[in-house]
Design a protein around this motif. Structure first.
Motif, PDB file in Angstrom:
ATOM      1  N   ASN A 108       4.016  29.912  14.679  1.00  0.00           N
ATOM      2  CA  ASN A 108       3.174  28.559  14.861  1.00  0.00           C
ATOM      3  C   ASN A 108       3.677  27.715  13.484  1.00  0.00           C
ATOM      4  OD1 ASN A 108       1.718  28.945  16.928  1.00  0.00           O
ATOM      5  ND2 ASN A 108       0.087  30.241  16.072  1.00  0.00           N
ATOM      6  N   VAL A 109       3.789  28.292  12.609  1.00  0.00           N
ATOM      7  CA  VAL A 109       4.257  27.468  11.326  1.00  0.00           C
ATOM      8  C   VAL A 109       5.789  26.964  11.583  1.00  0.00           C
ATOM      9  CG1 VAL A 109       5.083  27.556   8.867  1.00  0.00           C
ATOM     10  CG2 VAL A 109       2.586  28.479   9.540  1.00  0.00           C
ATOM     11  N   THR A 112       5.677  24.573  14.168  1.00  0.00           N
ATOM     12  CA  THR A 112       5.192  23.178  13.732  1.00  0.00           C
ATOM     13  C   THR A 112       6.222  22.347  12.936  1.00  0.00           C
ATOM     14  OG1 THR A 112       3.151  23.967  13.665  1.00  0.00           O
ATOM     15  CG2 THR A 112       3.373  22.128  12.412  1.00  0.00           C
ATOM     16  N   GLY A 155       0.276  22.810  14.852  1.00  0.00           N
ATOM     17  CA  GLY A 155      -0.205  22.739  13.596  1.00  0.00           C
ATOM     18  C   GLY A 155      -1.723  23.427  13.609  1.00  0.00           C
ATOM     19  N   ALA A 158      -1.371  27.127  14.038  1.00  0.00           N
ATOM     20  CA  ALA A 158      -0.858  27.725  12.709  1.00  0.00           C
ATOM     21  C   ALA A 158      -2.032  27.867  11.759  1.00  0.00           C
ATOM     22  CB  ALA A 158       0.146  26.763  12.089  1.00  0.00           C
ATOM     23  N   PHE A 162      -3.627  31.345  10.630  1.00  0.00           N
ATOM     24  CA  PHE A 162      -3.506  31.812   9.180  1.00  0.00           C
ATOM     25  C   PHE A 162      -5.126  32.369   8.900  1.00  0.00           C
ATOM     26  CE2 PHE A 162      -4.712  30.408   4.957  1.00  0.00           C
ATOM     27  CZ  PHE A 162      -3.767  31.054   4.244  1.00  0.00           C
TER      28      PHE A 162
END
Length: 182
Positions: A108-109, A112, A155, A158, A162
């Motif tokens: 996901n990071v 993004t 984002g 992410a 996280f």
């Protein structure tokens, strides 16, 4: 000690195959679709499809900038489909040796960051590659808008992945019971 092997009896068995035997069929986990992770993945799939469909309907091959946008949109769309299927059918639970929260967070990071570059590239190239008011202009402008929305969705994913990776708001027992998604 010499008579030990003759006294040992071994028996082999096979799993029951009768009508009462449990079947390990793939069943979708609808709780995943209702979770924030599942809803964001569905949003990413729909918006990502819009981005690459809008670009693909224009003569994008004439402009290298749109080649990059197409690569990012199609690649991340396909990888998101794979992750969605893995989580929908709980296949990630069968591959327990993979640290899925960490893998999903890294994906996901990365997605993004890639969509930030795709959004900037697509937005900057709209004015340069088409005449204002024409169909390609409108499609490319819409693709820029939807790439911004997909970037925001990745984002948010992410952020939530996280939190899942760090274990914020849960303990090991509740995250195992919830299937690893909030």
């Amino acid at each position: 000690m010499a008579e030990f092997p003759s006294k040992v009896s071994t028996r082999t068995s096979s799993p029951a195959q009768g009508p009462g035997a449990p079947v390990s069929a793939l069943r979708p986990d609808l709780g995943f679709v209702r979770s924030s992770l599942g809803a964001l993945m569905l949003l990413q799939l729909v918006l990502g499809l819009l981005v690459w469909a809008l670009i693909a309907d224009t003569p994008y091959h004439l402009y290298p900038a749109y080649g990059w946008v197409m690569f990012v949109a199609v690649f991340l769309w396909l990888v998101t489909i794979v992750f969605f299927i893995l989580y929908l059918f709980q296949l990630h639970m069968k591959m327990y040796m993979v640290p899925w929260p960490l893998v999903l967070m890294i994906f996901n990071v990365g997605a993004t960051v890639l969509y930030i570059t795709a959004f900037i590239t697509c937005s900057a190239a709209v004015e340069l590659t088409s005449l204002k008011g024409t169909r390609p202009y409108n499609q490319r402008a819409a693709a820029s808008f939807f790439s911004c929305l997909v970037m925001i969705a990745y984002g948010a994913s992410a952020f939530f992945s996280f939190r899942a990776w760090r274990g914020v708001g849960s303990n090991a027992a509740t995250s195992q019971m919830a299937g690893g998604y909030a």
